[in-house]
Enzyme design. Structure first.
Site, mmCIF file in Angstrom:
data_model
loop_
_atom_site.group_PDB
_atom_site.id
_atom_site.type_symbol
_atom_site.label_atom_id
_atom_site.label_comp_id
_atom_site.label_asym_id
_atom_site.label_seq_id
_atom_site.Cartn_x
_atom_site.Cartn_y
_atom_site.Cartn_z
ATOM 1 N N TYR A 151 0.809 -1.003 -0.175
ATOM 2 C CA TYR A 151 0.338 -0.113 -0.284
ATOM 3 C C TYR A 151 0.986 1.267 -0.264
ATOM 4 C CZ TYR A 151 -3.520 2.646 1.038
ATOM 5 O OH TYR A 151 -5.296 4.134 1.268
ATOM 6 N N LYS A 155 0.963 4.505 -3.263
ATOM 7 C CA LYS A 155 0.811 5.515 -2.358
ATOM 8 C C LYS A 155 1.785 6.601 -2.729
ATOM 9 C CE LYS A 155 -3.519 5.009 -2.269
ATOM 10 N NZ LYS A 155 -3.966 5.627 -3.328
#
Length: 246
Positions: A151, A155
């Site tokens: 993740y 991002k």
């Protein structure tokens, strides 16, 4: 509290991942602010429910953001004033246990599809007045966290994409920014927040000592879509309660 009902008047706004959570809140607020909203999600029942809560201006597309047919459909729009690139997912596990399938899922949905949707949006935006792209980032685009290597990777990539797009598209007057929420109670995060140890970790890292709401994130997105932010590009608006300030 809400923005003016004509803040996005006469603007067409496309929102991905609009069926639930943050995307749904963004769609509802954009609609309330006068926009012609195109809501994109894979689950038609979610979109029908959204439509029932909104004005007649809102329309929806049942589509997968990883589908080439969606990109072509976006390119054929006559004009597009705003994009909230919101679709995404997460796979939480120690790095040593992350499977190839998880790696591919995160990179394809969180990074590749975001790139492809934004790439397609450029075409109709070139004939639009004051267009703006908002990528949904995260506080995890600025820090690291155990179990979230994939993740965080995705991002951090979105933050880099935001800056590069902003510089490249500035001559075309297309603004590009990101919004980075902390943990927000959504269908994706609710199961995690029910774990006491995890909930304690989250609250211990938020100086404001409260979770954000989907409406908090939607407010930030609508600001960046609107002409209230006409000289803001290549930036990130953090809705993180102070997490990344420490």
């Amino acid at each position: 509290m809400a923005f003016s009902h004509d803040l996005l008047q006469d603007k067409t706004i496309l929102i991905t991942g609009a069926g639930k959570g943050i995307g749904r809140a963004c769609a509802l607020l954009a609609d309330k602010c006068g926009a012609t909203v195109i809501a994109v999600a894979r689950t038609e029942s979610d979109l029908i429910s959204l439509k029932n809560e909104s004005s007649q201006r809102l329309s929806y597309w049942v589509a997968d953001v990883q589908d080439e047919a969606l990109y072509e459909k976006i390119r054929t729009l006559g004009s597009l004033h705003g994009l909230i690139n919101n679709a995404g997912t997460n796979r939480v596990a120690p790095m040593a246990e992350q499977s190839d399938e998880n790696i591919d899922d995160i990179l394809n949905l969180n990074v590749r599809s975001a790139y492809k949707v934004a790439q397609a949006a450029i075409t109709p935006m070139l004939s639009s007045v004051a267009p703006s792209i908002v990528h949904m980032s995260s506080q995890m685009g600025f820090v690291g966290s155990p179990g979230r290597t994939l993740y965080c990777l995705s991002k951090h990539a979105i933050e880099g994409l935001t800056k590069a797009m902003a510089v490249e598209l500035a001559p075309d007057n297309i603004r590009v920014n990101s919004v980075a929420p902390t943990f927000i109670k959504t269908p994706m995060t609710e199961p995690m927040l029910k774990e006491p140890a995890f909930a304690d970790m989250v609250m211990n890292n938020i100086p404001l000592q409260r979770l954000g709401s989907v409406e908090d994130v939607a407010n930030a997105c609508i600001f960046l879509l609107s002409e209230l932010s006409m000289t803001t590009t290549g930036s990130c608006l953090k809705v993180d309660g102070g997490w990344t300030a420490q």
